[in-house]
Write a protein that holds these residues in place. Structure first.
Motif, short mmCIF file in Angstrom:
data_model
loop_
_atom_site.label_atom_id
_atom_site.label_comp_id
_atom_site.label_asym_id
_atom_site.label_seq_id
_atom_site.Cartn_x
_atom_site.Cartn_y
_atom_site.Cartn_z
N LEU A 38 0.83 -1.20 0.00
CA LEU A 38 0.00 0.00 0.00
C LEU A 38 0.87 1.25 0.00
O LEU A 38 0.54 2.26 -0.65
CB LEU A 38 -0.93 -0.01 1.21
CG LEU A 38 -2.03 -1.09 1.19
CD1 LEU A 38 -2.71 -1.18 2.56
CD2 LEU A 38 -3.05 -0.82 0.11
N SER A 39 2.00 1.22 0.70
CA SER A 39 2.93 2.35 0.71
C SER A 39 3.54 2.58 -0.68
O SER A 39 3.72 3.73 -1.10
CB SER A 39 4.05 2.12 1.73
OG SER A 39 3.56 2.14 3.04
N ASP A 40 3.86 1.49 -1.38
CA ASP A 40 4.39 1.62 -2.74
C ASP A 40 3.39 2.33 -3.64
O ASP A 40 3.76 3.23 -4.42
CB ASP A 40 4.72 0.24 -3.32
CG ASP A 40 5.95 -0.38 -2.68
OD1 ASP A 40 6.71 0.34 -2.02
OD2 ASP A 40 6.13 -1.61 -2.83
N TRP A 41 2.15 1.92 -3.57
CA TRP A 41 1.12 2.57 -4.39
C TRP A 41 0.91 4.02 -3.99
O TRP A 41 0.70 4.88 -4.84
CB TRP A 41 -0.20 1.80 -4.27
CG TRP A 41 -0.21 0.50 -5.01
CD1 TRP A 41 0.40 0.21 -6.19
CD2 TRP A 41 -0.85 -0.71 -4.59
NE1 TRP A 41 0.16 -1.10 -6.56
CE2 TRP A 41 -0.61 -1.69 -5.60
CE3 TRP A 41 -1.63 -1.07 -3.49
CZ2 TRP A 41 -1.10 -2.99 -5.51
CZ3 TRP A 41 -2.11 -2.35 -3.41
CH2 TRP A 41 -1.85 -3.31 -4.40
N ALA A 43 3.20 6.01 -2.73
CA ALA A 43 4.35 6.77 -3.24
C ALA A 43 4.25 7.02 -4.74
O ALA A 43 4.71 8.05 -5.25
CB ALA A 43 5.64 6.03 -2.91
N ALA A 44 3.62 6.07 -5.44
CA ALA A 44 3.47 6.20 -6.89
C ALA A 44 2.22 6.98 -7.29
O ALA A 44 1.96 7.15 -8.48
CB ALA A 44 3.44 4.82 -7.52
N GLY A 45 1.45 7.42 -6.29
CA GLY A 45 0.22 8.14 -6.58
C GLY A 45 -0.89 7.26 -7.09
O GLY A 45 -1.83 7.74 -7.74
N GLU A 46 -0.84 5.96 -6.78
CA GLU A 46 -1.81 5.00 -7.30
C GLU A 46 -2.78 4.48 -6.23
O GLU A 46 -3.65 3.68 -6.54
CB GLU A 46 -1.07 3.81 -7.93
CG GLU A 46 -0.19 4.20 -9.11
CD GLU A 46 0.67 3.05 -9.59
OE1 GLU A 46 0.57 1.95 -8.98
OE2 GLU A 46 1.43 3.23 -10.55
N THR A 50 -5.56 8.59 1.24
CA THR A 50 -4.45 9.11 2.04
C THR A 50 -3.92 8.01 2.94
O THR A 50 -4.69 7.36 3.64
CB THR A 50 -4.90 10.30 2.90
OG1 THR A 50 -5.35 11.36 2.05
CG2 THR A 50 -3.77 10.81 3.78
N MET A 51 -2.61 7.81 2.90
CA MET A 51 -1.99 6.83 3.80
C MET A 51 -1.28 7.56 4.92
O MET A 51 -0.42 8.41 4.67
CB MET A 51 -1.01 5.94 3.06
CG MET A 51 -0.45 4.84 3.95
SD MET A 51 0.21 3.46 3.00
CE MET A 51 0.53 2.30 4.34
#
Length: 384
Positions: A38-41, A43-46, A50-51
């Motif tokens: 979920l953090s990867d997505w 960071a990629a704006g995907e 809001t995380m």
């Protein structure tokens, strides 16, 4: 689209497809890959929502329940000590009738320290007012997560989607991942009461009288009881959309069974293999999968197990000083049944120890050949 992924990544995919507005989590083994994906997505704006990266699991739940009170769709995930740390906030989340969805990846509780599958972490939260659904494999973990948002937002109670550490979280299987438009067609836009409103401030958690507290609890109990209907309806609609369904429980070859093996989660998959071999031996053995734990599906259990002569409950948890938790609950559900089946609990997977077909067959033979039922649990393991 079918992909070869872990159970953790299946849950993360499902959460993203459900368009959460707030994700708050803290990493803990073996849940961390959900958080990382979920953090990867994000960071990629995907990710789409809001995380929030918080300092503890206690804070993660505080964020989620507050966001849900403000009308947002929320998701989090945790395991083991993290879930234990959340305990106080779990009561708040349920008592406030929030719709938080949380993946719980089963892991042993300390002490001693260990990192294997054991269901005691989630089962020790059974009285907090959360729904609990136990998944058998990666596909069911993904599908149940999508279903959970529909269920939680309709009945206004939080849900734990429970998957076993390592056996599901890190094992890779082919998983059918639905297209976004399919999930959008199944899961409507979030529509929750906005109980935090800056333009119309008020108390979300007032101090109440004894009589008022009783009424709050009664309403929550009624919602729990009603949720069994909602779970079944959502599962039926899910089948119409995606071609897969799971029900409250599942019965296999129970009609003529002289012994029914009752399981949850991944032990069920292994028991399916053992069942075929036991039937090939000429033994009349059935299999009963318990998927929904809270609310407890008493009527669905009685419909199948009332007439079962013998039941062997195989599980990987224990309420110390008593027995396996599922066994106690099944006994309570069947105490008033006309058939009065003999129920024996077997602790076969404590601490993540292996429960293979050979062990399940040994348990089945023991249950069929033993006349007496022991009040406490029988400890079973491959090396014992």
């Amino acid at each position: 689209m079918k992909r070869f992924i872990t159970g953790n990544h299946a849950v993360a995919e499902a959460a993203r497809l459900c368009r959460p507005q707030i994700v708050a989590a803290y990493p803990i083994t073996p849940q961390t890959p959900i958080y990382e994906k979920l953090s990867d997505w994000d960071a990629a704006g995907e990710l789409g929502g809001t995380m929030m990266r918080v300092e503890s699991e206690h804070s993660a739940m505080a964020v989620c329940l507050s966001a849900s009170l403000a009308g947002a769709r929320t998701f989090t995930a945790t395991a083991s000590q993290g879930l234990a740390l959340m305990h106080e906030m779990l009561h708040f989340a349920a008592g406030c009738r929030t719709a938080v969805v949380m993946a719980v990846v089963n892991r042993t509780l300390a002490a001693p320290w260990a990192f294997w599958s054991d269901q005691t972490d989630s089962l020790s939260q059974r009285d907090t007012g959360w729904l609990q659904i136990y998944c058998e494999n990666n596909q069911e973990s993904l599908d149940t997560t999508i279903q959970a948002f529909r269920i939680a937002e309709e009945i206004k109670l939080p849900i734990m989607v429970v998957l076993e550490g390592n056996f599901i979280s890190h094992f890779m299987e082919p998983v059918e991942i639905p297209e976004q438009h399919m999930v959008d067609g199944f899961l409507p836009a979030v529509c929750l009461p906005r109980r935090f409103d800056v333009d119309n401030p008020g108390y979300a958690i007032p101090t109440v009288t004894q009589q008022q507290f009783r009424k709050y609890r009664k309403l929550s109990q009624e919602a729990m009881e009603h949720s069994l209907e909602v779970i079944e309806q959502v599962d039926t609609e899910f089948a119409a959309h995606f071609g897969r369904s799971y029900g409250l429980v599942e019965a296999v070859d129970c009609e003529d069974a002289e012994l029914v093996i009752l399981t949850t989660a991944t032990i069920t998959s292994t028991a399916r293999v053992a069942l075929a071999e036991l039937r090939a031996e000429g033994l009349k053995v059935g299999l009963f999968k318990l998927r929904i734990f809270r609310p407890f599906p008493t009527a669905a259990i009685r419909a199948v197990l009332d007439k079962a002569p013998r039941i062997a409950v195989i599980e990987r948890n224990i309420s110390l000083g008593r027995e396996g938790i599922f066994c106690s609950e099944v006994k309570a559900a069947l105490i008033n049944s006309s058939g009065h089946p003999r129920i024996q609990g077997y602790l076969a997977g404590i601490g993540g120890s292996d429960v293979n077909p050979k062990l399940i067959k040994r348990i089945a033979h023991h249950a069929l050949e033993t006349d007496m039922v022991q009040d406490g649990p029988l400890w079973m393991a491959e090396d014992e």
